[in-house]
Design a protein around this motif. Structure first.
Motif, PDB file in Angstrom:
ATOM      1  N   CYS A  65       0.835  -1.197   0.000  1.00  0.00           N
ATOM      2  CA  CYS A  65       0.000   0.000   0.000  1.00  0.00           C
ATOM      3  C   CYS A  65       0.885   1.269   0.000  1.00  0.00           C
ATOM      4  O   CYS A  65       0.638   2.208  -0.770  1.00  0.00           O
ATOM      5  CB  CYS A  65      -0.877  -0.117   1.244  1.00  0.00           C
ATOM      6  SG  CYS A  65      -1.827   1.262   1.656  1.00  0.00           S
ATOM      7  N   VAL A  66       1.929   1.244   0.824  1.00  0.00           N
ATOM      8  CA  VAL A  66       2.850   2.389   0.884  1.00  0.00           C
ATOM      9  C   VAL A  66       3.589   2.529  -0.447  1.00  0.00           C
ATOM     10  O   VAL A  66       3.745   3.638  -0.974  1.00  0.00           O
ATOM     11  CB  VAL A  66       3.845   2.213   2.058  1.00  0.00           C
ATOM     12  CG1 VAL A  66       4.987   3.199   1.960  1.00  0.00           C
ATOM     13  CG2 VAL A  66       3.118   2.375   3.386  1.00  0.00           C
ATOM     14  N   GLN A  67       3.996   1.397  -1.015  1.00  0.00           N
ATOM     15  CA  GLN A  67       4.718   1.464  -2.302  1.00  0.00           C
ATOM     16  C   GLN A  67       3.843   2.045  -3.411  1.00  0.00           C
ATOM     17  O   GLN A  67       4.285   2.878  -4.186  1.00  0.00           O
ATOM     18  CB  GLN A  67       5.183   0.067  -2.691  1.00  0.00           C
ATOM     19  CG  GLN A  67       6.477  -0.302  -2.010  1.00  0.00           C
ATOM     20  CD  GLN A  67       7.127  -1.476  -2.698  1.00  0.00           C
ATOM     21  OE1 GLN A  67       6.431  -2.447  -3.027  1.00  0.00           O
ATOM     22  NE2 GLN A  67       8.411  -1.421  -2.929  1.00  0.00           N
ATOM     23  N   ARG A  68       2.586   1.575  -3.440  1.00  0.00           N
ATOM     24  CA  ARG A  68       1.666   2.100  -4.476  1.00  0.00           C
ATOM     25  C   ARG A  68       1.483   3.605  -4.302  1.00  0.00           C
ATOM     26  O   ARG A  68       1.530   4.370  -5.258  1.00  0.00           O
ATOM     27  CB  ARG A  68       0.293   1.411  -4.371  1.00  0.00           C
ATOM     28  CG  ARG A  68       0.178   0.104  -5.115  1.00  0.00           C
ATOM     29  CD  ARG A  68      -1.274  -0.344  -5.197  1.00  0.00           C
ATOM     30  NE  ARG A  68      -1.896  -0.453  -3.893  1.00  0.00           N
ATOM     31  CZ  ARG A  68      -1.859  -1.529  -3.124  1.00  0.00           C
ATOM     32  NH1 ARG A  68      -1.214  -2.603  -3.526  1.00  0.00           N
ATOM     33  NH2 ARG A  68      -2.459  -1.545  -1.947  1.00  0.00           N
TER      34      ARG A  68
ATOM     35  N   ASP B 124       8.564  14.982  -7.172  1.00  0.00           N
ATOM     36  CA  ASP B 124       9.665  15.491  -8.016  1.00  0.00           C
ATOM     37  C   ASP B 124       9.499  16.991  -8.252  1.00  0.00           C
ATOM     38  O   ASP B 124      10.462  17.754  -8.216  1.00  0.00           O
ATOM     39  CB  ASP B 124       9.691  14.769  -9.371  1.00  0.00           C
ATOM     40  CG  ASP B 124      10.167  13.318  -9.216  1.00  0.00           C
ATOM     41  OD1 ASP B 124      10.719  12.989  -8.136  1.00  0.00           O
ATOM     42  OD2 ASP B 124       9.963  12.532 -10.160  1.00  0.00           O
ATOM     43  N   GLY B 125       8.230  17.386  -8.457  1.00  0.00           N
ATOM     44  CA  GLY B 125       7.937  18.804  -8.692  1.00  0.00           C
ATOM     45  C   GLY B 125       8.355  19.673  -7.506  1.00  0.00           C
ATOM     46  O   GLY B 125       8.673  20.843  -7.672  1.00  0.00           O
ATOM     47  N   PHE B 126       8.325  19.108  -6.309  1.00  0.00           N
ATOM     48  CA  PHE B 126       8.724  19.858  -5.096  1.00  0.00           C
ATOM     49  C   PHE B 126      10.188  19.580  -4.721  1.00  0.00           C
ATOM     50  O   PHE B 126      10.654  20.032  -3.695  1.00  0.00           O
ATOM     51  CB  PHE B 126       7.835  19.438  -3.905  1.00  0.00           C
ATOM     52  CG  PHE B 126       6.458  20.053  -3.915  1.00  0.00           C
ATOM     53  CD1 PHE B 126       6.189  21.197  -3.174  1.00  0.00           C
ATOM     54  CD2 PHE B 126       5.433  19.497  -4.663  1.00  0.00           C
ATOM     55  CE1 PHE B 126       4.921  21.769  -3.172  1.00  0.00           C
ATOM     56  CE2 PHE B 126       4.166  20.049  -4.666  1.00  0.00           C
ATOM     57  CZ  PHE B 126       3.897  21.188  -3.924  1.00  0.00           C
ATOM     58  N   GLN B 127      10.854  18.755  -5.552  1.00  0.00           N
ATOM     59  CA  GLN B 127      12.237  18.305  -5.274  1.00  0.00           C
ATOM     60  C   GLN B 127      12.333  17.664  -3.889  1.00  0.00           C
ATOM     61  O   GLN B 127      13.200  17.978  -3.083  1.00  0.00           O
ATOM     62  CB  GLN B 127      13.215  19.463  -5.364  1.00  0.00           C
ATOM     63  CG  GLN B 127      13.319  20.023  -6.781  1.00  0.00           C
ATOM     64  CD  GLN B 127      13.989  21.372  -6.783  1.00  0.00           C
ATOM     65  OE1 GLN B 127      14.981  21.588  -6.097  1.00  0.00           O
ATOM     66  NE2 GLN B 127      13.468  22.286  -7.561  1.00  0.00           N
ATOM     67  N   VAL B 128      11.371  16.785  -3.625  1.00  0.00           N
ATOM     68  CA  VAL B 128      11.355  16.089  -2.330  1.00  0.00           C
ATOM     69  C   VAL B 128      11.517  14.587  -2.597  1.00  0.00           C
ATOM     70  O   VAL B 128      10.932  14.044  -3.533  1.00  0.00           O
ATOM     71  CB  VAL B 128      10.016  16.364  -1.592  1.00  0.00           C
ATOM     72  CG1 VAL B 128       9.884  15.493  -0.355  1.00  0.00           C
ATOM     73  CG2 VAL B 128       9.921  17.837  -1.213  1.00  0.00           C
ATOM     74  N   LYS B 129      12.341  13.954  -1.760  1.00  0.00           N
ATOM     75  CA  LYS B 129      12.596  12.517  -1.926  1.00  0.00           C
ATOM     76  C   LYS B 129      11.721  11.734  -0.945  1.00  0.00           C
ATOM     77  O   LYS B 129      11.538  12.173   0.194  1.00  0.00           O
ATOM     78  CB  LYS B 129      14.079  12.252  -1.613  1.00  0.00           C
ATOM     79  CG  LYS B 129      14.610  11.006  -2.270  1.00  0.00           C
ATOM     80  CD  LYS B 129      16.109  10.978  -2.244  1.00  0.00           C
ATOM     81  CE  LYS B 129      16.539  10.349  -0.924  1.00  0.00           C
ATOM     82  NZ  LYS B 129      17.950  10.274  -0.697  1.00  0.00           N
ATOM     83  N   ILE B 130      11.199  10.593  -1.409  1.00  0.00           N
ATOM     84  CA  ILE B 130      10.407   9.748  -0.493  1.00  0.00           C
ATOM     85  C   ILE B 130      11.202   8.482  -0.193  1.00  0.00           C
ATOM     86  O   ILE B 130      11.670   7.793  -1.109  1.00  0.00           O
ATOM     87  CB  ILE B 130       9.040   9.374  -1.119  1.00  0.00           C
ATOM     88  CG1 ILE B 130       8.225  10.653  -1.342  1.00  0.00           C
ATOM     89  CG2 ILE B 130       8.273   8.413  -0.217  1.00  0.00           C
ATOM     90  CD1 ILE B 130       6.900  10.434  -2.025  1.00  0.00           C
ATOM     91  N   VAL B 131      11.395   8.196   1.084  1.00  0.00           N
ATOM     92  CA  VAL B 131      12.154   7.000   1.493  1.00  0.00           C
ATOM     93  C   VAL B 131      11.217   6.084   2.274  1.00  0.00           C
ATOM     94  O   VAL B 131      10.474   6.543   3.155  1.00  0.00           O
ATOM     95  CB  VAL B 131      13.343   7.421   2.395  1.00  0.00           C
ATOM     96  CG1 VAL B 131      14.047   6.206   2.970  1.00  0.00           C
ATOM     97  CG2 VAL B 131      14.310   8.296   1.621  1.00  0.00           C
ATOM     98  N   ILE B 132      11.232   4.794   1.921  1.00  0.00           N
ATOM     99  CA  ILE B 132      10.380   3.834   2.650  1.00  0.00           C
ATOM    100  C   ILE B 132      11.270   2.978   3.543  1.00  0.00           C
ATOM    101  O   ILE B 132      12.263   2.404   3.080  1.00  0.00           O
ATOM    102  CB  ILE B 132       9.589   2.932   1.669  1.00  0.00           C
ATOM    103  CG1 ILE B 132       8.724   3.799   0.755  1.00  0.00           C
ATOM    104  CG2 ILE B 132       8.718   1.941   2.434  1.00  0.00           C
ATOM    105  CD1 ILE B 132       8.006   3.033  -0.342  1.00  0.00           C
ATOM    106  N   ASP B 133      10.921   2.894   4.797  1.00  0.00           N
ATOM    107  CA  ASP B 133      11.728   2.146   5.753  1.00  0.00           C
ATOM    108  C   ASP B 133      10.852   1.048   6.360  1.00  0.00           C
ATOM    109  O   ASP B 133       9.937   1.336   7.144  1.00  0.00           O
ATOM    110  CB  ASP B 133      12.193   3.148   6.835  1.00  0.00           C
ATOM    111  CG  ASP B 133      12.973   2.459   7.937  1.00  0.00           C
ATOM    112  OD1 ASP B 133      13.476   1.357   7.680  1.00  0.00           O
ATOM    113  OD2 ASP B 133      13.055   3.040   9.040  1.00  0.00           O
TER     114      ASP B 133
END
Ligand code: ADP
Length: 372
Positions: free
Chosen positions: A225-228, A238-247
């Motif tokens: 669910c988090v991956q989707r 990407d538009g906000f230049q923010v990275k998403i990291v899943i732990d």
């Protein structure tokens, strides 16, 4: 030959059974009546005849039109009523509810709940009608909810076709666009998307408030669910230049959840976290088991939320004071997320430090086979 049990369940017309049934029926404090498929009243309970100030024989064994005559304007005309009864009896309509407004020396409001009744072999016996008393406020609220839900539905269809046409134009379907035309169409497209999001949120809220939000609970992977959701939000991030990291250390966490609705919750939390992050920031989603449940934490490096606003933002149309409109949004996402998580028997809250960031956390029960 029919087995004896079937025969006994089908023998409602036997006088002794009818007497017992009538006694049970009379004990109900809610006005109620039963109608056979031809529109004849079989039973009318004490609460109903007392309300109408009549004796049962005025109704029982008679056509529905007698009830309509006693009630005056409060009920639809007898024909419409009978049509509804036969549709219910033939299973063309399932359980339905409508509003009944009845004037005596005071105005009374009921929610009429009607339900088809069948024998054990499936043959229609008729319909049972219950009039559940409502306050005027509740009735107004119900009318308002119905209006909002119908209006939103009607708005969504043309909005979807406008968006489809704009997408086609911007995709080059009608040939090359000049720079200026493209810019104007992009503005129209983004306004259209915003309106569709608002309509969808309003529809969800009205469904939740009417108690009509139904979840399809099954064991699902919260990690999937988090991956989707992270994939859905990727180009926005990407538009906000923010990275998403899943732990997510350990085995994939399974919960008892409704896949689409949990995707909706996580996508909303991720969208907010991205929207409030500084350029170059990171949003971290972590999953971890806690007693009998799975916890999902969405952490950002945004402006944080002052302590006195942390409960308020889960209300409808609420935004952090002084922030309204600055980042767009409807102020409905967290209210919907909270209602959905509560419907999953879970809870959602926020922990935050002003100027350092926020962490939105929800937890819902693990799937029974999850082994946590
Ligand atoms: P929306 O984001 O569409 O306005 P939400 O109900 O999702 O609606 O959020 C309500 C408000 O809570 C936001 O407008 C914002 O003021 C605040 N908020 C939500 N998430 C964050 C966050 N990660 N950081 C700071 N403020 C937030």
């Amino acid at each position: 030959m029919s087995p004896p049990s079937r025969k006994s369940s089908a023998s409602l017309a036997a006088p002794a059974d009818l007497e017992t049934l009538r006694a049970w029926f009379d004990a109900a404090v809610t006005p109620a009546f039963a109608v056979d498929p031809s529109g004849r009243l079989l039973l009318a309970n004490r609460a109903l005849v007392d309300l109408l100030g009549i004796t049962p024989d005025v109704l029982v064994g008679k056509s529905l039109s007698n009830l309509v005559a006693v009630m005056g304007d409060a009920l639809p005309n007898a024909d419409a009523y009978s049509r509804r009864v036969s549709r219910l009896a033939e299973d063309k309509e399932s359980v339905s509810d409508t509003l009944v407004e009845y004037h005596t020396d005071q105005q009374l409001f009921f929610k009429e709940i009607s339900q088809p009744i069948r024998r054990s072999d499936g043959a229609p016996l008729g319909c049972l009608f219950l009039w559940v008393a409502m306050t005027r406020e509740k009735q107004i609220d119900q009318n308002k909810n119905e209006f909002i839900s119908i209006a939103s539905h009607e708005l969504r269809t043309p909005m979807t076709s406008i968006k489809g046409s704009l997408d086609l134009l911007l995709g080059g379907f009608a040939g090359d666009l000049g720079e200026e035309t493209r810019e104007l169409l992009v503005i129209a497209q983004s306004g259209c998307e915003r309106l569709i999001r608002l309509i969808n949120d309003v529809l969800d809220i009205s469904k939740i408030e009417a108690g009509r939000m139904q979840l399809r609970l099954q064991p699902i992977s919260l990690f999937d669910c988090v991956q989707r959701s992270a994939r859905t939000i990727k180009s926005y991030a990407d538009g906000f230049q923010v990275k998403i990291v899943i732990d997510c250390p350990g085995p994939p966490p399974e919960v008892l959840g409704d896949r689409d609705r949990l995707d909706q919750v996580v996508t909303n939390l991720l969208g907010n976290a991205v929207k409030f992050s500084p350029a170059g920031g990171t949003v971290t989603v972590s999953l971890c088991p806690v007693a009998g449940a799975m916890q999902c934490r969405v952490k950002d490096q945004g402006p944080g939320i002052p302590p006195d606003q942390r409960d308020r933002i889960f209300g409808k149309f609420q935004q952090v004071e002084g922030q309204a409109g600055k980042k767009g949004g409807t102020g409905l996402g967290l209210a919907i997320a909270q209602a959905l998580i509560r419907q999953h028997q879970g809870r959602i809250w926020v922990e935050s430090e002003v100027d350092r960031g926020s962490e939105f956390i929800f937890q819902i029960p693990s799937a029974p086979s999850g082994g946590t």
